[in-house]
Design a protein around this motif. Structure first.
Motif, PDB file in Angstrom:
ATOM      1  N   GLN A  58       7.039   7.765   7.914  1.00  0.00           N
ATOM      2  CA  GLN A  58       6.950   6.755   6.868  1.00  0.00           C
ATOM      3  C   GLN A  58       5.663   5.925   6.962  1.00  0.00           C
ATOM      4  OE1 GLN A  58       9.616   7.210   8.821  1.00  0.00           O
ATOM      5  NE2 GLN A  58      11.361   7.672   7.501  1.00  0.00           N
ATOM      6  N   ILE A  59       5.216   5.617   8.188  1.00  0.00           N
ATOM      7  CA  ILE A  59       4.004   4.804   8.301  1.00  0.00           C
ATOM      8  C   ILE A  59       2.778   5.616   7.902  1.00  0.00           C
ATOM      9  CG2 ILE A  59       3.609   5.298  10.757  1.00  0.00           C
ATOM     10  CD1 ILE A  59       2.896   2.010   8.865  1.00  0.00           C
ATOM     11  N   GLN A  60       2.775   6.915   8.202  1.00  0.00           N
ATOM     12  CA  GLN A  60       1.674   7.769   7.751  1.00  0.00           C
ATOM     13  C   GLN A  60       1.637   7.817   6.228  1.00  0.00           C
ATOM     14  OE1 GLN A  60       3.800   8.459  10.224  1.00  0.00           O
ATOM     15  NE2 GLN A  60       2.890   9.773  11.789  1.00  0.00           N
ATOM     16  N   ALA A  61       2.815   7.964   5.624  1.00  0.00           N
ATOM     17  CA  ALA A  61       2.879   7.985   4.161  1.00  0.00           C
ATOM     18  C   ALA A  61       2.367   6.670   3.579  1.00  0.00           C
ATOM     19  CB  ALA A  61       4.321   8.241   3.707  1.00  0.00           C
ATOM     20  N   ALA A  62       2.609   5.564   4.269  1.00  0.00           N
ATOM     21  CA  ALA A  62       2.132   4.264   3.784  1.00  0.00           C
ATOM     22  C   ALA A  62       0.608   4.177   3.830  1.00  0.00           C
ATOM     23  CB  ALA A  62       2.748   3.147   4.617  1.00  0.00           C
ATOM     24  N   HIS A  63      -0.013   4.737   4.855  1.00  0.00           N
ATOM     25  CA  HIS A  63      -1.480   4.749   4.918  1.00  0.00           C
ATOM     26  C   HIS A  63      -2.060   5.545   3.753  1.00  0.00           C
ATOM     27  CE1 HIS A  63      -2.781   2.827   8.715  1.00  0.00           C
ATOM     28  NE2 HIS A  63      -1.551   3.088   9.122  1.00  0.00           N
ATOM     29  N   VAL A  64      -1.441   6.676   3.442  1.00  0.00           N
ATOM     30  CA  VAL A  64      -1.916   7.472   2.318  1.00  0.00           C
ATOM     31  C   VAL A  64      -1.643   6.738   1.007  1.00  0.00           C
ATOM     32  CG1 VAL A  64      -1.750   9.677   1.118  1.00  0.00           C
ATOM     33  CG2 VAL A  64      -1.560   9.606   3.606  1.00  0.00           C
ATOM     34  N   ALA A  65      -0.496   6.078   0.907  1.00  0.00           N
ATOM     35  CA  ALA A  65      -0.165   5.322  -0.306  1.00  0.00           C
ATOM     36  C   ALA A  65      -1.190   4.224  -0.563  1.00  0.00           C
ATOM     37  CB  ALA A  65       1.232   4.721  -0.185  1.00  0.00           C
ATOM     38  N   MET A  66      -1.716   3.633   0.493  1.00  0.00           N
ATOM     39  CA  MET A  66      -2.755   2.620   0.312  1.00  0.00           C
ATOM     40  C   MET A  66      -3.978   3.223  -0.360  1.00  0.00           C
ATOM     41  SD  MET A  66      -5.843   1.430   1.765  1.00  0.00           S
ATOM     42  CE  MET A  66      -5.884   1.806   3.510  1.00  0.00           C
ATOM     43  N   GLN A  67      -4.360   4.436   0.052  1.00  0.00           N
ATOM     44  CA  GLN A  67      -5.497   5.110  -0.574  1.00  0.00           C
ATOM     45  C   GLN A  67      -5.196   5.425  -2.041  1.00  0.00           C
ATOM     46  OE1 GLN A  67      -8.361   5.458   0.882  1.00  0.00           O
ATOM     47  NE2 GLN A  67      -7.873   5.140   3.040  1.00  0.00           N
ATOM     48  N   LEU A  68      -3.993   5.899  -2.305  1.00  0.00           N
ATOM     49  CA  LEU A  68      -3.620   6.229  -3.685  1.00  0.00           C
ATOM     50  C   LEU A  68      -3.527   4.966  -4.545  1.00  0.00           C
ATOM     51  CD1 LEU A  68      -0.901   8.945  -2.983  1.00  0.00           C
ATOM     52  CD2 LEU A  68      -3.247   9.319  -3.765  1.00  0.00           C
ATOM     53  N   ALA A  69      -3.048   3.872  -3.955  1.00  0.00           N
ATOM     54  CA  ALA A  69      -2.965   2.619  -4.704  1.00  0.00           C
ATOM     55  C   ALA A  69      -4.352   2.115  -5.072  1.00  0.00           C
ATOM     56  CB  ALA A  69      -2.227   1.569  -3.877  1.00  0.00           C
ATOM     57  N   ALA A  70      -5.338   2.372  -4.223  1.00  0.00           N
ATOM     58  CA  ALA A  70      -6.702   1.975  -4.556  1.00  0.00           C
ATOM     59  C   ALA A  70      -7.198   2.731  -5.783  1.00  0.00           C
ATOM     60  CB  ALA A  70      -7.626   2.223  -3.361  1.00  0.00           C
ATOM     61  N   PHE A  71      -6.868   4.017  -5.871  1.00  0.00           N
ATOM     62  CA  PHE A  71      -7.233   4.797  -7.057  1.00  0.00           C
ATOM     63  C   PHE A  71      -6.537   4.250  -8.302  1.00  0.00           C
ATOM     64  CE2 PHE A  71      -8.654   8.161  -4.128  1.00  0.00           C
ATOM     65  CZ  PHE A  71      -9.778   8.632  -4.801  1.00  0.00           C
ATOM     66  N   SER A  72      -5.231   4.023  -8.200  1.00  0.00           N
ATOM     67  CA  SER A  72      -4.499   3.583  -9.391  1.00  0.00           C
ATOM     68  C   SER A  72      -4.922   2.178  -9.823  1.00  0.00           C
ATOM     69  CB  SER A  72      -2.981   3.646  -9.141  1.00  0.00           C
ATOM     70  OG  SER A  72      -2.599   2.796  -8.084  1.00  0.00           O
ATOM     71  N   LEU A  73      -5.214   1.293  -8.854  1.00  0.00           N
ATOM     72  CA  LEU A  73      -5.693  -0.044  -9.207  1.00  0.00           C
ATOM     73  C   LEU A  73      -7.051   0.039  -9.885  1.00  0.00           C
ATOM     74  CD1 LEU A  73      -5.332  -3.124  -9.094  1.00  0.00           C
ATOM     75  CD2 LEU A  73      -6.318  -3.082  -6.791  1.00  0.00           C
ATOM     76  N   SER A  74      -7.917   0.899  -9.399  1.00  0.00           N
ATOM     77  CA  SER A  74      -9.234   1.071 -10.015  1.00  0.00           C
ATOM     78  C   SER A  74      -9.112   1.532 -11.463  1.00  0.00           C
ATOM     79  CB  SER A  74     -10.064   2.088  -9.231  1.00  0.00           C
ATOM     80  OG  SER A  74     -10.342   1.624  -7.928  1.00  0.00           O
ATOM     81  N   ALA A  75      -8.072   2.314 -11.738  1.00  0.00           N
ATOM     82  CA  ALA A  75      -7.856   2.805 -13.098  1.00  0.00           C
ATOM     83  C   ALA A  75      -7.071   1.827 -13.951  1.00  0.00           C
ATOM     84  CB  ALA A  75      -7.123   4.141 -13.042  1.00  0.00           C
ATOM     85  N   GLY A  76      -6.714   0.669 -13.392  1.00  0.00           N
ATOM     86  CA  GLY A  76      -5.946  -0.315 -14.149  1.00  0.00           C
ATOM     87  C   GLY A  76      -4.495   0.059 -14.326  1.00  0.00           C
ATOM     88  N   GLN A  77      -3.995   0.980 -13.527  1.00  0.00           N
ATOM     89  CA  GLN A  77      -2.602   1.433 -13.640  1.00  0.00           C
ATOM     90  C   GLN A  77      -1.727   0.557 -12.751  1.00  0.00           C
ATOM     91  OE1 GLN A  77      -3.136   5.513 -12.569  1.00  0.00           O
ATOM     92  NE2 GLN A  77      -3.927   6.095 -14.566  1.00  0.00           N
ATOM     93  N   THR A  78      -1.373  -0.586 -13.275  1.00  0.00           N
ATOM     94  CA  THR A  78      -0.732  -1.617 -12.468  1.00  0.00           C
ATOM     95  C   THR A  78       0.664  -1.218 -12.007  1.00  0.00           C
ATOM     96  OG1 THR A  78       0.027  -2.716 -14.493  1.00  0.00           O
ATOM     97  CG2 THR A  78      -2.070  -3.443 -13.536  1.00  0.00           C
TER      98      THR A  78
END
Length: 450
Positions: free
Chosen positions: A349-369
């Motif tokens: 789960q913690i590994q998945a959270a590290h990857v989710a942080m990277q994916l959240a950076a992409f979605s935030l950059s795209a304005g996908q709140t």
């Protein structure tokens, strides 16, 4: 999580501080540093057959590949003394760790009293001084010495060679004092654990600090079980690998009855060629192109071996990180595949959270709140359990930016304030905290970007 949202995010600017142009304006004082409360560690989900193999590989080999001929440990009560410029936060973290070792691992360990010679010395030094002696080491532990001065005198002798030990009587942990509170605490956990027990790291372990992937930063339920086995009465100093292997089934049946079941076969050893590729990718040597090529080699080796475990996912994670600035589409694809693997496994789960942080950076950059908030909320329980304040604050800052984009100003302000409190523990110095907050704010599109 919607796959289309992630695909759309690939067209947005890469989530990297290198290209961020917009900078937030922060003028309020930082809130007080936050601290974690009662630890919450989860039991290992692996079978006792798997755990026995893990214990033997951790105990009878060094990270360098050298074999250890016998089990060694401390006997009787173990005392720990703190030296150097240790602040109140580090003292608190050491106290919490010793309490956990007593309760969860059953080890008779306590803080040394004034005037008492400690079994384990924890000495705090400037990072530059530490790395002059051992380059590239964030922190380390050595046997048979009591402090930095003695280590400096003995560092080229057999005195500090773990393979020559018959028993453990003294050890010293050296860690930097000019780092964030979290980094100092992480050193405490791993190095004191190695002073007490296993000396090896294994990339295959998904739920342990005994893993060079550095996803886990505090001792886990698996780690505490390994230490409890290490100090079980059925084991003793001087036992060979064969003798320990013969005793392990009975020890684990008693200490971990839930592991008495059938399960997958033990994970095969990790070949040195893959380890070298990962070390080349994430180590300090080589330029960015060379490191990215090494990450691609690690991915290729993992695919050729047919792995679908943490080693495959970690290869992809490394490739994603090293591709962010130049090939964001490749980075996104690597992160998505890594996330799929980590989410499928039962103890990552913690590994998945590290990857989710990277994916959240992409979605935030795209304005996908909505996607950003979903990724953050999915990850927070594991991050809190792992006590990773740096990751926790980063995720919360991202959620604050997403809330602000949705017009939820009061919620965003409260979220950001809490995130900054965690950032003070995770990142340390005020200017580093503000730099992190500014980088996250720069990910969110401005009015002209929407």
């Amino acid at each position: 999580m919607a796959a289309t949202a992630l695909v759309l995010a690939a067209c947005a600017p890469s989530p990297s501080a290198d290209i961020a142009q917009r900078r937030a304006s922060f003028d309020e004082p930082l809130p007080p540093m936050r601290a974690f409360g009662t630890p919450r560690s989860s039991a290992s989900v692996r079978t006792n057959t798997q755990l026995a193999g893990d214990f033997l590989d951790l105990t009878f080999m060094l990270e360098s590949g050298r074999e250890l001929p016998r089990l060694t440990r401390f006997e009787g009560e173990i005392t720990v003394g703190l030296r150097g410029s240790a602040d109140a936060t580090l003292q608190r973290d050491l106290s919490r760790l010793l309490t956990r070792l007593q309760r969860e691992a059953g080890i008779p360990i306590r803080s040394a009293r004034e005037g008492e010679e400690p079994s384990i010395v924890v000495e705090v030094l400037p990072r530059k001084e530490l790395q002059r002696a051992v380059p590239q080491a964030a922190c380390f532990v050595v046997p048979r010495v009591s402090g930095w001065s003695e280590f400096r005198r003995q560092r080229r002798s057999e005195t500090v060679d773990w393979t020559t030990l018959e028993t453990r009587e003294r050890a010293s942990v050296f860690l930097p004092g000019d780092v964030s509170p979290q980094e100092a605490r992480d050193c405490l956990h791993e190095e004191i654990a190695q002073a007490l027990g296993p000396l090896n790291d294994l990339y295959r372990l998904p739920d342990s600090v005994f893993n060079d992937d550095n996803f886990h930063t505090v001792l886990t339920g698996f780690d505490m079980l390994m230490l409890r086995v290490y100090y079980d009465d059925a084991l003793s100093n001087g036992m060979s690998k064969a003798e320990v292997a013969a005793a392990l089934p009975g020890i684990l049946a008693r200490l971990n009855p839930g592991g008495q079941r059938s399960g997958p076969t033990p994970t095969p050893p990790t070949p040195r060629i893959w380890i070298e590729a990962i070390e080349d990718a994430l180590g300090p040597r080589g330029n960015m192109v060379q490191r990215r090529v090494a990450a691609e080699r690690a991915v290729d080796l993992a695919r050729a071996a047919g792995w679908r475990d943490t080693r495959m996912a970690f290869s992809l994670y490394a490739l994603g990180r090293l591709s962010l600035s130049r090939e964001p589409e490749l980075a996104l694809a690597a992160f998505i595949e890594a996330a799929e693997i980590y989410r499928r496994l039962p103890d990552t789960q913690i590994q998945a959270a590290h990857v989710a942080m990277q994916l959240a950076a992409f979605s935030l950059s795209a304005g996908q709140t909505a996607a950003t908030i979903g990724l953050v909320e999915e990850s927070l329980p594991a991050v809190r359990e792992a006590e990773n304040a740096a990751l926790l604050s980063t995720l919360m800052m991202m959620r604050a930016e997403a809330l602000a984009l949705q017009g939820r100003t009061a919620e965003a302000r409260a979220e950001r304030t809490e995130a900054l409190g965690w950032a003070r523990y995770g990142f340390g110095a005020d200017d580093v905290v503000w730099a992190r907050a500014t980088e996250i704010a720069a990910l969110a599109p401005g009015p002209s970007d929407r």
